[in-house]
Design a protein around this motif. Structure first.
Motif, PDB file in Angstrom:
ATOM      1  N   LEU A   1       6.533   1.440   3.328  1.00  0.00           N
ATOM      2  CA  LEU A   1       5.867   1.152   4.608  1.00  0.00           C
ATOM      3  C   LEU A   1       6.841   0.669   5.674  1.00  0.00           C
ATOM      4  O   LEU A   1       6.646   0.930   6.858  1.00  0.00           O
ATOM      5  N   SER A   2       7.902  -0.011   5.257  1.00  0.00           N
ATOM      6  CA  SER A   2       8.887  -0.418   6.264  1.00  0.00           C
ATOM      7  C   SER A   2       9.619   0.815   6.793  1.00  0.00           C
ATOM      8  O   SER A   2       9.931   0.917   7.979  1.00  0.00           O
TER       9      SER A   2
ATOM     10  N   ALA B   1       8.247   3.779   6.817  1.00  0.00           N
ATOM     11  CA  ALA B   1       7.242   4.511   7.600  1.00  0.00           C
ATOM     12  C   ALA B   1       7.150   3.949   9.005  1.00  0.00           C
ATOM     13  O   ALA B   1       6.964   4.677   9.973  1.00  0.00           O
ATOM     14  N   GLU B   2       7.283   2.633   9.091  1.00  0.00           N
ATOM     15  CA  GLU B   2       7.201   1.998  10.402  1.00  0.00           C
ATOM     16  C   GLU B   2       8.347   2.477  11.301  1.00  0.00           C
ATOM     17  O   GLU B   2       8.189   2.640  12.495  1.00  0.00           O
TER      18      GLU B   2
ATOM     19  N   GLY C   1       4.139  -3.700   2.833  1.00  0.00           N
ATOM     20  CA  GLY C   1       2.881  -3.986   3.523  1.00  0.00           C
ATOM     21  C   GLY C   1       3.123  -4.719   4.821  1.00  0.00           C
ATOM     22  O   GLY C   1       4.259  -4.996   5.185  1.00  0.00           O
ATOM     23  N   PRO C   2       2.048  -5.009   5.530  1.00  0.00           N
ATOM     24  CA  PRO C   2       2.197  -5.694   6.822  1.00  0.00           C
ATOM     25  C   PRO C   2       2.524  -7.169   6.633  1.00  0.00           C
ATOM     26  O   PRO C   2       2.508  -7.689   5.514  1.00  0.00           O
TER      27      PRO C   2
ATOM     28  N   GLY D   1      -1.653 -11.786   7.365  1.00  0.00           N
ATOM     29  CA  GLY D   1      -2.581 -12.115   8.437  1.00  0.00           C
ATOM     30  C   GLY D   1      -2.812 -11.033   9.453  1.00  0.00           C
ATOM     31  O   GLY D   1      -3.489 -11.243  10.460  1.00  0.00           O
ATOM     32  N   ILE D   2      -2.246  -9.856   9.205  1.00  0.00           N
ATOM     33  CA  ILE D   2      -2.445  -8.780  10.187  1.00  0.00           C
ATOM     34  C   ILE D   2      -2.518  -7.443   9.461  1.00  0.00           C
ATOM     35  O   ILE D   2      -1.890  -7.263   8.418  1.00  0.00           O
ATOM     36  N   GLY D   3      -3.274  -6.519  10.039  1.00  0.00           N
ATOM     37  CA  GLY D   3      -3.341  -5.179   9.479  1.00  0.00           C
ATOM     38  C   GLY D   3      -4.100  -5.123   8.164  1.00  0.00           C
ATOM     39  O   GLY D   3      -4.878  -6.005   7.843  1.00  0.00           O
ATOM     40  N   CYS D   4      -3.858  -4.077   7.424  1.00  0.00           N
ATOM     41  CA  CYS D   4      -4.608  -3.844   6.197  1.00  0.00           C
ATOM     42  C   CYS D   4      -3.655  -3.384   5.101  1.00  0.00           C
ATOM     43  O   CYS D   4      -3.254  -2.219   5.055  1.00  0.00           O
TER      44      CYS D   4
ATOM     45  N   ARG E   1      -4.924  -0.522   2.823  1.00  0.00           N
ATOM     46  CA  ARG E   1      -4.744   0.810   3.384  1.00  0.00           C
ATOM     47  C   ARG E   1      -3.285   1.246   3.212  1.00  0.00           C
ATOM     48  O   ARG E   1      -2.987   2.424   3.015  1.00  0.00           O
ATOM     49  N   GLY E   2      -2.382   0.284   3.265  1.00  0.00           N
ATOM     50  CA  GLY E   2      -0.972   0.580   3.053  1.00  0.00           C
ATOM     51  C   GLY E   2      -0.717   1.175   1.685  1.00  0.00           C
ATOM     52  O   GLY E   2       0.026   2.156   1.542  1.00  0.00           O
TER      53      GLY E   2
ATOM     54  N   SER F   1      -1.933   4.683   1.626  1.00  0.00           N
ATOM     55  CA  SER F   1      -1.027   5.532   2.383  1.00  0.00           C
ATOM     56  C   SER F   1       0.242   5.853   1.575  1.00  0.00           C
ATOM     57  O   SER F   1       0.733   6.992   1.577  1.00  0.00           O
TER      58      SER F   1
ATOM     59  N   GLU G   1      -2.801   5.689  11.553  1.00  0.00           N
ATOM     60  CA  GLU G   1      -2.826   5.018  10.248  1.00  0.00           C
ATOM     61  C   GLU G   1      -1.832   3.849  10.232  1.00  0.00           C
ATOM     62  O   GLU G   1      -2.077   2.807   9.642  1.00  0.00           O
ATOM     63  N   HIS G   2      -0.732   4.052  10.907  1.00  0.00           N
ATOM     64  CA  HIS G   2       0.275   3.004  10.996  1.00  0.00           C
ATOM     65  C   HIS G   2      -0.324   1.712  11.549  1.00  0.00           C
ATOM     66  O   HIS G   2      -0.068   0.613  11.050  1.00  0.00           O
TER      67      HIS G   2
ATOM     68  N   VAL H   1      -3.425   0.824  11.518  1.00  0.00           N
ATOM     69  CA  VAL H   1      -4.403   0.258  10.573  1.00  0.00           C
ATOM     70  C   VAL H   1      -3.676  -0.591   9.536  1.00  0.00           C
ATOM     71  O   VAL H   1      -4.099  -1.694   9.202  1.00  0.00           O
ATOM     72  N   ILE H   2      -2.562  -0.092   9.079  1.00  0.00           N
ATOM     73  CA  ILE H   2      -1.827  -0.817   8.031  1.00  0.00           C
ATOM     74  C   ILE H   2      -1.155  -2.065   8.597  1.00  0.00           C
ATOM     75  O   ILE H   2      -1.267  -3.148   8.033  1.00  0.00           O
ATOM     76  N   PHE H   3      -0.479  -1.896   9.712  1.00  0.00           N
ATOM     77  CA  PHE H   3       0.314  -3.019  10.234  1.00  0.00           C
ATOM     78  C   PHE H   3      -0.408  -3.832  11.299  1.00  0.00           C
ATOM     79  O   PHE H   3       0.111  -4.823  11.792  1.00  0.00           O
ATOM     80  N   GLY H   4      -1.599  -3.400  11.668  1.00  0.00           N
ATOM     81  CA  GLY H   4      -2.335  -4.111  12.707  1.00  0.00           C
ATOM     82  C   GLY H   4      -1.951  -3.572  14.077  1.00  0.00           C
ATOM     83  O   GLY H   4      -0.830  -3.110  14.291  1.00  0.00           O
TER      84      GLY H   4
ATOM     85  N   ILE I   1     -10.118  -4.014  10.274  1.00  0.00           N
ATOM     86  CA  ILE I   1      -8.862  -4.644   9.825  1.00  0.00           C
ATOM     87  C   ILE I   1      -8.726  -6.053  10.391  1.00  0.00           C
ATOM     88  O   ILE I   1      -7.823  -6.795  10.010  1.00  0.00           O
TER      89      ILE I   1
END
Lengths: 277, 444
Positions: A57-58, A60-61, A88-89, A92-95, A98-99, A102, B89-90, B92-95, B127
């Motif tokens: 995910l990092s 992906a970001e 993951g995020p 306290g933020i995001g989901c 869902r990560g 994904s 989607e990004h 959603v995952i990261f806020g 989220i």
């Protein structure tokens, strides 16, 4: 190919156990991939010399998940174990759930298991977060065997029973089964009895008791698994034995979880038996 | 009526009571007329000219809104600026909090509007983005940034969304520097979800009716109302609406905060309802107005007598509408022209959503026979069993019958001028049967 998921309460020692199992299984000549499904992204740290690898995910970001290449998301670690971290995020933020979804989609898209000819996939999954995302490894197409890591402490046992609830649901829909409970011993009061009692209630068994040993911390301080850092130690042999048990296990079940009241009663009974003895 | 039809007959008040008692199984999501809170809030903020709506979440909700007729897509380009954080989607995952802050800054840079209204759709609320935490403090001098959580999945309806938006706006009125109330002035909330010339006609008729009573209109809540003018609604002595239940939340807030009189008359459709609307307004404003000698009213009374005579007294009318205000308005209109109405196709979800409105009407003595039906064939069966009823609906399911189509987007319906227009349409309706060879009939 075997897909084995290790679930358990946060901090119970899943990552330590998973990375030592990966190392021990790889020793037998099998190609192993360990996938950390925890936003902390430190499941495979002891397989990679103590450094955290870049999580999917990092990456992906930074690059976009659709543009990631297999070489970016997979890192080769000790004993050639392939290491992947979902990440993951920030808290306290995001989901984060869902990560996980994904990341699993990404790995499927990259066809990593076939491309790398993986024999055993170990999923190291945070078990006390109960949203659907963290249950993805239990769904069709992923893990077929699950081991729950617990100790004799109440909250760890509670989490194990909770995970059994999810397994009960997914087991009825698909092929995922509980292989057993692994007791990561904390030397709690009536620990063995409590874990055995819960395993029996779930219709399963205790696969292994892993003793507490300072060598684990010593190796972790060096960024190594015990199998790598103290290969001749008794603890390394314990992990090898657990790995062997898992690979040869043929007793699987769809667990029968306890209600909260039944769970409380079980603990009270075990404690009473301990006090009486 | 056959016994099978009679078995399905009841009273509208019974349905209201059953819904209130939670004795009706309501299938969620079937109320296609209502949409969700996002739509309601977006509509209200969209009225204000110097307000930019920023939708936090996925882009689809905002995109769809641009193409839906009631929101202005019918005869003109939708020119009002609106933005979305367009979740991927990004996000959603990261806020999406950082993206939201960037979007607010972008709106400020491009438009610097007096008001930025951030509303969420499902994705952002699932989220749990901290919308308030992000936007609080971002407003510039002379600007307000407000936010609402309007995700439909929480069960908040269109009505709820519009009410919450009105409440937020009433709060902004209260924060504005105090202004004196001007006696004898009134705000008009005209008919909504219409556009173009007809919108102007309806608003003009509302003003004319109020001026006929000797009142001065302070302001009209209309699409494109400037922000300052919206805030100045509070300087009027009273509020009146052509559709009271839509504007009720703002009326209540203004009554509480500024003592603005809230006139509860609604739906001036037909002469009886129009006179009742004017009478309620006059009484609330302490005016002694007698319209019985008014030449226009006398002319309309004559016209209505012709309509009644042509229709035949006591003839059955079948009214098919899902929306609550129209149900009440059309039932009253049917009685106005001497018809004996039965309402059909009433969605219990609508009754639940607007139950306070229906309860008030029932308490005020409104009731109407109700026919329970699931399928159009059952309504056709009822219509056929009634001999020669007039059907009031906006579909062409009744070939061979007199169908009064109430799809009034281009037809004036409210007030005295509206009554004249509807009476004329009713006379035409009686003369013009729906073709038995309609496309629908052929297909069936």
């Amino acid at each position: 190919m075997r897909h084995i998921a290790i679930y358990g309460k946060g901090g119970i020692g899943k990552s330590t156990l998973s990375s030592n199992l990966s190392a021990a299984i790889a020793e037998q000549g099998l190609t192993v991939m360990q996938i950390g499904c925890d936003p902390k992204a430190d499941s495979t740290k002891n397989l990679t010399g103590g450094r955290k690898i870049a999580s999917v995910l990092s990456l992906a970001e930074r690059y976009g998940i659709a543009k990631l290449e297999l070489e970016q998301v997979v890192t080769r670690g000790f004993n050639d174990v392939y290491c992947v971290e979902a990440g993951g995020p920030e808290p306290g933020i995001g989901c984060a759930g869902r990560g996980v979804i994904s990341v699993m989609d990404c790995l499927k898209e990259l066809d990593v298991f076939d491309e790398l000819k993986i024999d055993v996939v170990l999923y190291d999954v945070l078990g006390d977060v109960v949203c659907g995302g963290f249950a993805v490894p239990l769904r069709a197409g992923y893990a077929d065997q699950v081991y729950e890591v617990t100790s004799g402490e109440m909250m760890a046992l509670y989490a194990a029973n909770n995970i059994a609830r999810a397994l009960n649901r997914f087991g009825q829909r698909g092929k995922v089964r509980l292989g057993g409970l692994i007791c990561n011993q904390r030397n709690a009061f009536m620990e063995r009895e409590a874990v055995e009692a819960l395993a029996a209630s779930l219709g399963s068994r205790v696969t292994a008791f892993v003793p507490r040993d300072n060598v684990v911390q010593e190796c972790e301080m060096q960024g190594k698994t015990v199998v790598e850092g103290a290969p001749d130690s008794a603890q390394a042999n314990v992990y090898r034995s657990v790995a062997h048990t898992i690979l040869t296990n043929e007793a699987y079940s769809i667990p029968t979880p306890l209600t909260d009241d039944e769970f409380e009663e079980l603990l009270v009974r075990v404690k009473a038996e301990g006090l009486a003895a | 009526m056959t016994p099978a039809i009679e078995e399905r007959m009841g009273l509208f008040s019974e349905l209201v009571e059953a819904v209130e008692a939670d004795a009706v199984h309501i299938r969620e999501g079937l109320d296609m007329h209502q949409f969700c809170a996002y739509w309601g809030a977006h509509e209200i903020f969209g009225y204000i000219d110097d307000c930019v709506c920023l939708v936090h979440g996925t882009a689809g909700c905002m995109s769809n809104r641009r193409f839906l007729l009631p929101f202005g897509g019918a005869d003109q380009c939708h020119m009002e600026p609106q933005y979305t954080t367009a979740f991927s989607e990004h996000d959603v995952i990261f806020g999406g909090e950082r993206k939201l802050a960037e979007a607010v800054a972008l709106v400020q840079e491009r438009h610097d509007p007096r008001l930025i209204a951030v509303i969420t759709n499902c994705c952002a609320d699932i989220i749990g983005d901290d919308v308030g935490g992000v936007v609080r403090g971002m407003q510039r001098e002379g600007q307000r940034v407000v936010w609402l959580h309007t995700a439909g999945f929480t069960g908040k309806s269109y009505r709820k969304g519009s009410e919450e938006a009105f409440r937020v706006l009433a709060g902004l009125m209260a924060e504005a520097p105090a202004k004196p109330v001007v006696p004898g002035t009134i705000n008009l909330f005209p008919r909504r979800w219409i556009w173009g010339e007809n919108q102007k006609r309806e608003a003009a008729e509302g003003i004319r009716m109020l001026e006929k009573l000797g009142l001065r209109v302070n302001s009209i809540l209309r699409k494109g109302i400037p922000y300052e003018e919206f805030l100045d609604l509070r300087t009027a002595e009273a509020n009146v609406s052509q559709c009271f239940y839509w504007s009720m939340a703002l009326f209540e807030e203004m009554a509480t905060r500024f003592g603005t009189k809230s006139i509860k008359a609604s739906n001036p459709i037909g002469l009886t309802a129009s006179l009742a609307w004017m009478d309620a307004t006059a009484r609330a404003m302490n005016l002694d107005v007698d319209l019985h000698d008014d030449p226009e009213v006398a002319e309309l009374l004559d016209l209505r007598e012709r309509v009644r005579a042509r229709l035949g007294g006591g003839r059955k009318a079948v009214i098919w509408t899902q929306t609550g205000e129209k149900l009440i308005g059309l039932a009253k209109f049917a009685r106005d022209v001497g018809l004996d109405p039965i309402v059909v196709g009433v969605d219990p979800a609508v009754v639940r959503d607007k139950v306070s409105m229906f309860r008030k009407e029932v308490n005020d003595g409104f009731d109407v026979p109700l026919y329970l039906s699931n399928y159009v064939e059952e309504i056709q069966e009822l219509v056929n069993s009634l001999g020669d009823p007039v059907v009031l609906c906006n579909e062409d399911y009744f070939p061979g019958h007199a169908v009064f189509r109430y799809q009034w987007n281009d037809q004036q319906a409210y007030g005295l001028a509206g009554a004249r227009s509807l009476y004329a349409e009713m006379l035409t309706t009686v003369e013009r049967r729906r073709s038995r060879y309609s496309l629908l009939g052929e297909v069936v």
